[in-house]
Design a protein around this motif. Sequence first.
Motif, PDB file in Angstrom:
ATOM      1  N   LEU A  50       0.642  -0.707   0.273  1.00 46.72           N
ATOM      2  CA  LEU A  50      -0.146  -0.324  -0.133  1.00 46.72           C
ATOM      3  C   LEU A  50       1.026   1.034   0.577  1.00 46.72           C
ATOM      4  O   LEU A  50       0.810   1.965  -0.832  1.00 46.72           O
ATOM      5  CB  LEU A  50      -1.250   0.166   1.086  1.00 46.72           C
ATOM      6  CG  LEU A  50      -2.419   1.045   1.704  1.00 46.72           C
ATOM      7  CD1 LEU A  50      -3.321   1.343  -0.218  1.00 46.72           C
ATOM      8  CD2 LEU A  50      -2.699   0.941   2.813  1.00 46.72           C
ATOM      9  N   VAL A  51       1.861   1.316   0.690  1.00 45.67           N
ATOM     10  CA  VAL A  51       2.946   2.279   0.453  1.00 45.67           C
ATOM     11  C   VAL A  51       3.664   2.480  -0.027  1.00 45.67           C
ATOM     12  O   VAL A  51       3.961   3.877  -1.212  1.00 45.67           O
ATOM     13  CB  VAL A  51       3.402   2.136   2.060  1.00 45.67           C
ATOM     14  CG1 VAL A  51       5.478   3.412   2.296  1.00 45.67           C
ATOM     15  CG2 VAL A  51       2.780   2.911   3.836  1.00 45.67           C
ATOM     16  N   ALA A  52       4.286   1.781  -0.713  1.00 50.58           N
ATOM     17  CA  ALA A  52       4.723   1.483  -1.728  1.00 50.58           C
ATOM     18  C   ALA A  52       3.636   2.242  -3.512  1.00 50.58           C
ATOM     19  O   ALA A  52       4.363   2.448  -3.333  1.00 50.58           O
ATOM     20  CB  ALA A  52       5.543   0.237  -2.488  1.00 50.58           C
ATOM     21  N   LYS A  53       2.357   2.223  -3.395  1.00 49.13           N
ATOM     22  CA  LYS A  53       1.811   2.534  -4.308  1.00 49.13           C
ATOM     23  C   LYS A  53       1.623   3.494  -3.991  1.00 49.13           C
ATOM     24  O   LYS A  53       1.495   5.103  -4.947  1.00 49.13           O
ATOM     25  CB  LYS A  53       0.346   1.570  -4.689  1.00 49.13           C
ATOM     26  CG  LYS A  53       1.156  -0.348  -4.656  1.00 49.13           C
ATOM     27  CD  LYS A  53      -0.315  -0.819  -5.564  1.00 49.13           C
ATOM     28  CE  LYS A  53       0.235  -2.123  -5.704  1.00 49.13           C
ATOM     29  NZ  LYS A  53       0.075  -1.931  -7.395  1.00 49.13           N
ATOM     30  N   GLU A  54       1.178   4.231  -3.058  1.00 50.99           N
ATOM     31  CA  GLU A  54       0.872   5.454  -2.783  1.00 50.99           C
ATOM     32  C   GLU A  54       2.164   6.318  -2.545  1.00 50.99           C
ATOM     33  O   GLU A  54       2.172   7.683  -3.141  1.00 50.99           O
ATOM     34  CB  GLU A  54       0.712   5.571  -1.314  1.00 50.99           C
ATOM     35  CG  GLU A  54      -0.907   5.411  -0.482  1.00 50.99           C
ATOM     36  CD  GLU A  54      -0.553   5.480   0.365  1.00 50.99           C
ATOM     37  OE1 GLU A  54       0.043   5.360   1.559  1.00 50.99           O
ATOM     38  OE2 GLU A  54      -2.575   5.121   1.087  1.00 50.99           O
ATOM     39  N   HIS A  55       3.637   5.784  -2.838  1.00 49.80           N
ATOM     40  CA  HIS A  55       4.259   6.914  -2.949  1.00 49.80           C
ATOM     41  C   HIS A  55       5.450   6.951  -4.372  1.00 49.80           C
ATOM     42  O   HIS A  55       6.250   6.658  -3.989  1.00 49.80           O
ATOM     43  CB  HIS A  55       5.096   6.579  -1.542  1.00 49.80           C
ATOM     44  CG  HIS A  55       4.808   7.113  -0.450  1.00 49.80           C
ATOM     45  ND1 HIS A  55       4.975   8.322   0.040  1.00 49.80           N
ATOM     46  CD2 HIS A  55       3.565   6.899   0.346  1.00 49.80           C
ATOM     47  CE1 HIS A  55       4.593   8.685   1.033  1.00 49.80           C
ATOM     48  NE2 HIS A  55       3.486   8.022   1.623  1.00 49.80           N
ATOM     49  N   HIS A  56       4.946   5.780  -4.909  1.00 51.08           N
ATOM     50  CA  HIS A  56       5.757   5.479  -6.440  1.00 51.08           C
ATOM     51  C   HIS A  56       6.401   4.833  -6.223  1.00 51.08           C
ATOM     52  O   HIS A  56       7.850   4.853  -7.227  1.00 51.08           O
ATOM     53  CB  HIS A  56       5.610   6.451  -7.273  1.00 51.08           C
ATOM     54  CG  HIS A  56       3.957   7.352  -6.881  1.00 51.08           C
ATOM     55  ND1 HIS A  56       3.318   6.973  -8.021  1.00 51.08           N
ATOM     56  CD2 HIS A  56       3.741   8.367  -6.482  1.00 51.08           C
ATOM     57  CE1 HIS A  56       2.321   7.998  -7.694  1.00 51.08           C
ATOM     58  NE2 HIS A  56       2.222   8.906  -7.195  1.00 51.08           N
ATOM     59  N   ILE A  57       6.880   3.494  -5.355  1.00 50.72           N
ATOM     60  CA  ILE A  57       8.052   3.190  -5.432  1.00 50.72           C
ATOM     61  C   ILE A  57       8.312   1.789  -5.855  1.00 50.72           C
ATOM     62  O   ILE A  57       6.944   1.269  -5.633  1.00 50.72           O
ATOM     63  CB  ILE A  57       8.198   2.685  -3.753  1.00 50.72           C
ATOM     64  CG1 ILE A  57       8.497   4.343  -2.632  1.00 50.72           C
ATOM     65  CG2 ILE A  57       9.296   2.071  -3.671  1.00 50.72           C
ATOM     66  CD1 ILE A  57       8.906   3.940  -1.649  1.00 50.72           C
ATOM     67  N   PRO A  58       8.631   1.120  -6.992  1.00 46.69           N
ATOM     68  CA  PRO A  58       8.483   0.429  -7.557  1.00 46.69           C
ATOM     69  C   PRO A  58       7.948  -1.268  -6.876  1.00 46.69           C
ATOM     70  O   PRO A  58       7.870  -2.144  -7.467  1.00 46.69           O
ATOM     71  CB  PRO A  58       9.563  -0.168  -8.577  1.00 46.69           C
ATOM     72  CG  PRO A  58      10.397   1.046  -7.887  1.00 46.69           C
ATOM     73  CD  PRO A  58       9.980   1.790  -6.986  1.00 46.69           C
ATOM     74  N   THR A  59       9.291  -1.227  -5.615  1.00 40.20           N
ATOM     75  CA  THR A  59       9.400  -2.787  -5.428  1.00 40.20           C
ATOM     76  C   THR A  59       9.317  -2.499  -3.900  1.00 40.20           C
ATOM     77  O   THR A  59       9.299  -1.534  -2.737  1.00 40.20           O
ATOM     78  CB  THR A  59      10.856  -3.063  -5.698  1.00 40.20           C
ATOM     79  OG1 THR A  59      11.164  -3.480  -6.702  1.00 40.20           O
ATOM     80  CG2 THR A  59      10.952  -4.898  -4.483  1.00 40.20           C
ATOM     81  N   TRP A  60       8.132  -4.024  -3.183  1.00 42.64           N
ATOM     82  CA  TRP A  60       8.299  -3.642  -1.892  1.00 42.64           C
ATOM     83  C   TRP A  60       8.352  -5.599  -0.915  1.00 42.64           C
ATOM     84  O   TRP A  60       7.963  -6.312  -1.837  1.00 42.64           O
ATOM     85  CB  TRP A  60       6.649  -3.175  -1.204  1.00 42.64           C
ATOM     86  CG  TRP A  60       5.515  -3.818  -1.823  1.00 42.64           C
ATOM     87  CD1 TRP A  60       5.428  -5.456  -1.365  1.00 42.64           C
ATOM     88  CD2 TRP A  60       5.297  -3.802  -3.701  1.00 42.64           C
ATOM     89  NE1 TRP A  60       4.040  -5.872  -2.592  1.00 42.64           N
ATOM     90  CE2 TRP A  60       4.213  -5.425  -3.847  1.00 42.64           C
ATOM     91  CE3 TRP A  60       5.382  -3.082  -4.545  1.00 42.64           C
ATOM     92  CZ2 TRP A  60       3.419  -5.706  -5.082  1.00 42.64           C
ATOM     93  CZ3 TRP A  60       3.687  -3.171  -5.499  1.00 42.64           C
ATOM     94  CH2 TRP A  60       3.565  -3.647  -5.960  1.00 42.64           C
ATOM     95  N   TYR A  61       7.884  -5.526   0.055  1.00 42.61           N
ATOM     96  CA  TYR A  61       8.666  -6.417   0.854  1.00 42.61           C
ATOM     97  C   TYR A  61       7.891  -6.747   2.509  1.00 42.61           C
ATOM     98  O   TYR A  61       7.526  -5.622   2.330  1.00 42.61           O
ATOM     99  CB  TYR A  61      10.290  -6.733   0.934  1.00 42.61           C
ATOM    100  CG  TYR A  61      10.987  -6.558  -0.031  1.00 42.61           C
ATOM    101  CD1 TYR A  61      11.211  -8.271  -1.000  1.00 42.61           C
ATOM    102  CD2 TYR A  61      11.881  -5.933  -0.741  1.00 42.61           C
ATOM    103  CE1 TYR A  61      11.050  -8.415  -2.015  1.00 42.61           C
ATOM    104  CE2 TYR A  61      12.932  -6.109  -1.862  1.00 42.61           C
ATOM    105  CZ  TYR A  61      12.279  -7.289  -2.584  1.00 42.61           C
ATOM    106  OH  TYR A  61      13.627  -7.003  -4.193  1.00 42.61           O
ATOM    107  N   GLY A  62       7.499  -7.544   2.201  1.00 43.74           N
ATOM    108  CA  GLY A  62       6.856  -8.020   4.103  1.00 43.74           C
ATOM    109  C   GLY A  62       7.899  -8.373   4.656  1.00 43.74           C
ATOM    110  O   GLY A  62       7.288  -8.944   5.966  1.00 43.74           O
TER     111      GLY A  62
END
Length: 335
Positions: free
Chosen positions: A46-58
């Motif tokens: 969610l945060v990655a999409k809101e801040h236009h960050i291409p990659t996220w990890y759990g």
Amino acid sequence: MTNGSVRYGIISTANIALKSHIPAARESSNSDVLAICSRSESKAKLVAKEHHIPTWYGTYNDLLIDPNIDAVINALPNSMHCEWTVKAAEAGKHILCEKPLAVTTDEARKMIDAANQNGVVLVEAFTHRWNNHLRSARKLIAEGAIGRLTNLQSIVAWNITEREGDIRFSPKLAGGIMMDGGCYGVYACRFVLGKEPIRASGFAYDSGSYGVDTTFDGLIEFPDGEIAYIHSSMDEPTNVSLTAIGTEGIIEIPEIFNDSGPLVIKTGDEEIIEAVPTPSRYLAQINEFSECILTGKAPEFPAEDGLANTAALVALLSSARNKTVEDIEQTGYQF
């Protein structure tokens, strides 16, 4: 590194990362944020999409093993700085670690050793030292513009009204106002004087049985007799200021976090108010950190500076807890 730019991963979705570090990296010409992680994959996504960050990890580990990441910004709670800085260093990532660097000097040394052993850069993220009014005050004091300095007074206070779930009120996460806000005041006093304190006396107050200090008053003594008064609180109206008092005048910084805030110089009957505009302190910080990674330049403020500041914080907290005056561990670092 690609095209002269350091590729960053953010450890944590803390507000300081979202509101300050990411915008600074976006404005920087030598820094890019490519990934962010959280203990929750859904939150990270969610945060990655809101801040236009291409990659996220759990998980934090997943970010650390990403070969496309050169450096991390460690924005975790205080109690987790050491563990994840060491793991990041062992993964070959450079680390910009949120303040305070550590909660003990042993932790700080462990972090520094890990960085050195793995050939990565480690810097504590104190941004107010990039502000020109703090640098101007340091220069004026060194030049004797207000005579011999006798006293410093630092206030870092704000009123936190939404306390439920706030990590600053958690003993487990090494919260408390001295570690959160007071560390800025201690650093500012060390910085403008250019010396390391030798003794500390602290007084803590817990306004709500949280198990942490919500207001803290401390005195630190410097080797030539100068005394700094450190006041920090999360129970009071906002006041973030620094006053330097000398035998021939006074220097005031009314807002130490205001990038373009004024510097007030009082000598005799004269009062001079200087505007000292500064580029964004977060931008200045990440620009310099990335430059160190890209060019091999030594940081202006090495991790050993963070160790020295931690030593003063530890002594103040120990003094309040034990109701004693404490010697501050001398780490060998000097501005």
